[in-house]
Design an enzyme around this catalytic site. Sequence first.
Site, mmCIF file in Angstrom:
data_model
loop_
_atom_site.group_PDB
_atom_site.id
_atom_site.type_symbol
_atom_site.label_atom_id
_atom_site.label_comp_id
_atom_site.label_asym_id
_atom_site.label_seq_id
_atom_site.Cartn_x
_atom_site.Cartn_y
_atom_site.Cartn_z
ATOM 1 N N TYR A 176 0.834 -1.204 0.000
ATOM 2 C CA TYR A 176 0.000 0.000 0.000
ATOM 3 C C TYR A 176 0.875 1.263 0.000
ATOM 4 C CZ TYR A 176 -3.464 3.416 1.638
ATOM 5 O OH TYR A 176 -4.266 4.529 1.765
ATOM 6 N N LYS A 180 1.552 3.964 -3.139
ATOM 7 C CA LYS A 180 1.244 5.387 -2.922
ATOM 8 C C LYS A 180 2.491 6.246 -3.189
ATOM 9 C CE LYS A 180 -3.049 5.158 -1.557
ATOM 10 N NZ LYS A 180 -4.089 5.625 -2.464
HETATM 11 N N1 LIG Z 1 -9.399 5.200 4.334
HETATM 12 C C1 LIG Z 1 -8.403 5.784 4.946
HETATM 13 O O1 LIG Z 1 -8.334 5.822 6.205
HETATM 14 C C2 LIG Z 1 -7.320 6.461 4.134
HETATM 15 C C3 LIG Z 1 -6.245 7.056 4.792
HETATM 16 C C4 LIG Z 1 -5.289 7.732 4.032
HETATM 17 C C5 LIG Z 1 -5.403 7.803 2.659
HETATM 18 N N2 LIG Z 1 -6.458 7.202 2.028
HETATM 19 C C6 LIG Z 1 -6.528 7.305 0.558
HETATM 20 O O2 LIG Z 1 -7.413 8.362 0.239
HETATM 21 C C7 LIG Z 1 -8.037 8.105 -1.035
HETATM 22 C C8 LIG Z 1 -9.544 8.278 -0.924
HETATM 23 O O3 LIG Z 1 -10.020 7.458 0.101
HETATM 24 P P1 LIG Z 1 -11.593 7.332 0.370
HETATM 25 O O4 LIG Z 1 -11.729 6.464 1.565
HETATM 26 O O5 LIG Z 1 -12.216 8.678 0.343
HETATM 27 O O6 LIG Z 1 -12.035 6.523 -0.940
HETATM 28 P P2 LIG Z 1 -13.371 5.690 -1.206
HETATM 29 O O7 LIG Z 1 -14.466 6.141 -0.331
HETATM 30 O O8 LIG Z 1 -13.014 4.243 -1.169
HETATM 31 O O9 LIG Z 1 -13.686 6.143 -2.712
HETATM 32 C C9 LIG Z 1 -12.848 5.739 -3.735
HETATM 33 C C10 LIG Z 1 -13.213 6.379 -5.052
HETATM 34 O O10 LIG Z 1 -12.439 5.717 -6.067
HETATM 35 C C11 LIG Z 1 -13.319 5.172 -7.039
HETATM 36 N N3 LIG Z 1 -12.884 3.853 -7.497
HETATM 37 C C12 LIG Z 1 -12.552 2.790 -6.748
HETATM 38 N N4 LIG Z 1 -12.287 1.731 -7.531
HETATM 39 C C13 LIG Z 1 -12.466 2.138 -8.801
HETATM 40 C C14 LIG Z 1 -12.353 1.500 -10.076
HETATM 41 N N5 LIG Z 1 -12.000 0.223 -10.196
HETATM 42 N N6 LIG Z 1 -12.621 2.226 -11.173
HETATM 43 C C15 LIG Z 1 -12.980 3.520 -11.078
HETATM 44 N N7 LIG Z 1 -13.118 4.189 -9.906
HETATM 45 C C16 LIG Z 1 -12.858 3.494 -8.787
HETATM 46 C C17 LIG Z 1 -14.651 5.007 -6.346
HETATM 47 O O11 LIG Z 1 -15.682 4.991 -7.330
HETATM 48 P P3 LIG Z 1 -17.030 4.113 -7.140
HETATM 49 O O12 LIG Z 1 -17.843 4.874 -6.138
HETATM 50 O O13 LIG Z 1 -17.594 4.066 -8.488
HETATM 51 O O14 LIG Z 1 -16.575 2.786 -6.584
HETATM 52 C C18 LIG Z 1 -14.691 6.221 -5.430
HETATM 53 O O15 LIG Z 1 -15.116 7.350 -6.130
HETATM 54 C C19 LIG Z 1 -7.603 6.709 -1.431
HETATM 55 O O16 LIG Z 1 -6.560 6.804 -2.358
HETATM 56 C C20 LIG Z 1 -7.093 6.085 -0.134
HETATM 57 O O17 LIG Z 1 -6.091 5.107 -0.350
HETATM 58 C C21 LIG Z 1 -7.424 6.549 2.742
#
Ligand SMILES: NC(=O)c1ccc[n+]([C@@H]2O[C@H](COP(=O)([O-])OP(=O)(O)OC[C@H]3O[C@@H](n4cnc5c(N)ncnc54)[C@H](OP(=O)(O)O)[C@@H]3O)[C@@H](O)[C@H]2O)c1
Length: 275
Positions: A176, A180
Amino acid sequence: MPGTVLGFSAALCVLLLAAVILHYQENSGSVQLPRMSQDLHTLQEDYKMLNKSCFILGATGETGKELLKLILSSQIFNKVTIIGRRKLDFEDEAYKHVIQEVVDFEKLDDYVSAFEGHDVGFCCLGTTKAKAGEAGFIRVDHDYVLKSAQLAKAGGCAHFNLESSNGANKESSFLYLKVKGQVEAEVEELGFDRYTIFRPAVLLCDRKESRPSEWVARKMMAPIAYMFPSAFSVPITTLVKAMVNNAVLQNDKKVELLENKAIHMLGKMGETKKS
Ligand SMILES: NC(=O)c1ccc[n+]([C@@H]2O[C@H](COP(=O)([O-])OP(=O)(O)OC[C@H]3O[C@@H](n4cnc5c(N)ncnc54)[C@H](OP(=O)(O)O)[C@@H]3O)[C@@H](O)[C@H]2O)c1
């Protein structure tokens, strides 16, 4: 005697924790903030006058949808486009001018025009290994992100904002963090006029999708997050405010790396303290 050992172990744990927290705080990236809420208001008004347009990738996700909501309410952009794999139905009047570009991320070269003519881009795309498998995770978090950034650059985007992650490191042995870190570096090579990397820690939100490991992490961290709010987590509402506030800040830096503490500071910019 066992009590003494236990006490000693507890003290050691606290010391270790403090050291980790201090490490994170010291590596939190620096950011120059305007001093008063008036400054932020002025910056926003000045920015509006520039009539800029933006796009959001991942506007259906937890960060992306909050970001879209805030961008629309702040009205700092004169045109807002969301680029995603599915069309959304918005009932709220506030969304009526949002342009939707539905693309097939496997064939992004067929959707060049979706990425043309945006001044600013926000990328909040991402998936998890649990959801998409290892190859699927790399495909989304690296390939889709990089290709989108390339098309955005070719389409005239001047300021690209990437939501990455705390601990991102292209040399990491953790997939991961490695992915990134790699995508951060490869997007940097594209040479945007301005490139902002956000490295949030655990995102705090009421996630609809079940993610047991994230849920456990949040629960375990709750007391620490209470004592050290900016060390290991960030509310999504704070993160998106940081993105919007940072966009309107004038900045000479071509590349900005904003760690979790800087995100907290930027997200709270302009808030007046209650007496
Ligand atoms: N979760 C955490 O605690 C955390 C911490 C630090 C950083 N991050 C990073 O921050 C970013 C955003 O996180 P989040 O939790 O807000 O994301 P999320 O709620 O999982 O949303 C992900 C987005 O990416 C799109 N996506 C996922 N798979 C896809 C695919 N195969 N094709 C096209 N679109 C796709 C989704 O579209 P659909 O709605 O169509 O699926 C959605 O719009 C990510 O890169 C994550 O790694 C997360």
